[in-house]
Design a protein around this motif. Sequence first.
Motif, mmCIF file in Angstrom:
data_model
loop_
_atom_site.group_PDB
_atom_site.id
_atom_site.type_symbol
_atom_site.label_atom_id
_atom_site.label_comp_id
_atom_site.label_asym_id
_atom_site.label_seq_id
_atom_site.Cartn_x
_atom_site.Cartn_y
_atom_site.Cartn_z
ATOM 1 N N GLN A 79 30.752 -53.054 -39.140
ATOM 2 C CA GLN A 79 31.018 -54.465 -38.863
ATOM 3 C C GLN A 79 30.395 -54.891 -37.530
ATOM 4 O O GLN A 79 29.909 -56.018 -37.398
ATOM 5 C CB GLN A 79 32.527 -54.721 -38.842
ATOM 6 C CG GLN A 79 33.189 -54.656 -40.207
ATOM 7 C CD GLN A 79 32.744 -55.786 -41.113
ATOM 8 O OE1 GLN A 79 32.516 -56.910 -40.672
ATOM 9 N NE2 GLN A 79 32.618 -55.494 -42.404
ATOM 10 N N LEU A 104 26.896 -55.440 -38.278
ATOM 11 C CA LEU A 104 26.774 -56.641 -39.106
ATOM 12 C C LEU A 104 26.832 -57.911 -38.268
ATOM 13 O O LEU A 104 26.110 -58.883 -38.535
ATOM 14 C CB LEU A 104 27.882 -56.637 -40.160
ATOM 15 C CG LEU A 104 27.854 -57.741 -41.217
ATOM 16 C CD1 LEU A 104 26.649 -57.580 -42.126
ATOM 17 C CD2 LEU A 104 29.138 -57.717 -42.030
ATOM 18 N N ALA A 144 24.051 -55.164 -44.013
ATOM 19 C CA ALA A 144 24.799 -55.963 -44.990
ATOM 20 C C ALA A 144 24.694 -55.332 -46.369
ATOM 21 O O ALA A 144 23.676 -54.720 -46.723
ATOM 22 C CB ALA A 144 24.269 -57.390 -45.025
ATOM 23 N N CYS A 184 24.892 -60.935 -45.524
ATOM 24 C CA CYS A 184 23.903 -61.148 -44.460
ATOM 25 C C CYS A 184 23.925 -62.595 -43.959
ATOM 26 O O CYS A 184 23.966 -62.855 -42.759
ATOM 27 C CB CYS A 184 22.515 -60.773 -44.970
ATOM 28 S SG CYS A 184 21.174 -61.196 -43.846
#
Length: 464
Positions: A166, A169, A178, A184
């Motif tokens: 995360q 991300l 992602a 994404c």
Amino acid sequence: MKANLRVGMSQGVNLTPQLLQSIRLLQLTAPQLELELRQALERNPLLEQEEPEDEAAEDTAAEAAALDAAAWDELPDPAFLSGGSAGAGGDEDGMLRIADGESSDPRLRLLRLLALHWDARDLPVAAWWLDQCDDRGYLEQPLDVLLDAARDAFPARADDVGMLRQRLLHGDWPGMAAADPAECLAAQLRALPADATRDLARRIVAGHLDLLATHDAGRLAAATGAPIDDVRAAMAMILALRPHPVQAPAADVHEHIVPDVVVRHAGGAWRVALNRRGAPQLRIAAHCERALAGSQHTALRGLLEEARWLVRGVAMRNDTLLRTAQVLVERQSAFLAQGPEAIVPLTLREVADAIGVHESTISRIVSGKYIQTPRGTFELKRMFAVRLEGAEIAGTAVKAMVKRLIDAEPAHAPLADDVIAGLLARQGVRIARRTVAKYRDQLAIGPARARQRLATRQARQECV
């Protein structure tokens, strides 16, 4: 106060300036190496340029370089490259201090950026996640499968592996690692300032990505219950985002590709050679070396040692690059002869084992290096391929098959993803529909419905 005496053993490698220079030479691209050697010629009077036909000095340097190969490969892999433990001492890795140009490998560029502000203990996990991404930054396998694999790879960090993904991300490159385009785009939207348009855009990405792909503002307005003008503004915001998370390095507008290796097919076999054009071939001036044989002049002796290490380091670089390219060409000969569909799974470790070096050495030598082949000039790393889960075929080959099927489909009846999956199954390649969709997205090809609309529009324009 009681004094204790403890005896222990530890293993380490002293990163001398000479070894650090050798590593830096290993990572240089062809233009960077040419600049480095021309600067060395100007800086060190004991060096001279060889004539193109004089290869004796290079052979001698290559033999001497072989004696130092063991020291090269005993170097510790940087914690954020190897995926191993960062070490209890938390000392800074010497590799981080090597100044070099910006790598074309997005994984290396992002890891170097993360090393500036991430805890060193988290970098191996981040490197592991990036290893599971394709060249565009998307995960290659389903998230639940990778989470289980990450917990097995880092049992001491089992509770943290999902959180660290995360962080990737929503980090420096929003959307990195992602699971799909929706995740994404959602990560990139989250990084934007909060307002009503962003909130609507996040709703569209979360639940109506199929309608967004058709650019149908009317249906999106009906689905979201928002005014059509607000929907158009949200669509414009989404379309302004990057379709994939990997950020390209800043490129010089005058930059051109200089291949490091040249491959040709002759006499029924593939011939591999280094590209000798451009970078000067250096050697130590023989008369200077003889004159300094018994000299105690500190400055001149220092220049002589510097010249020897440079010549030896270049020979080590060239020898490693040539042997790596030879293994790549041997393993991927079908790809060179038949095209992308014939590429076979190949990893850094397999090549490293084949030539007897460390995996990190292969990672360094292929980064930013180009190979010229009858199929065109491309990066060496393109000759590596990830094995498709549960199959003996590379994901890159399957992606090429998907593209071939779509290119050959009837314009009036494009193939749906499940149909493509069925056609591939007849060829012995069993993949899920969502895998076909993932490869299609990576190829920037729309779904069957969008391709049919495009074909219909083009047909109408031709009739007009």
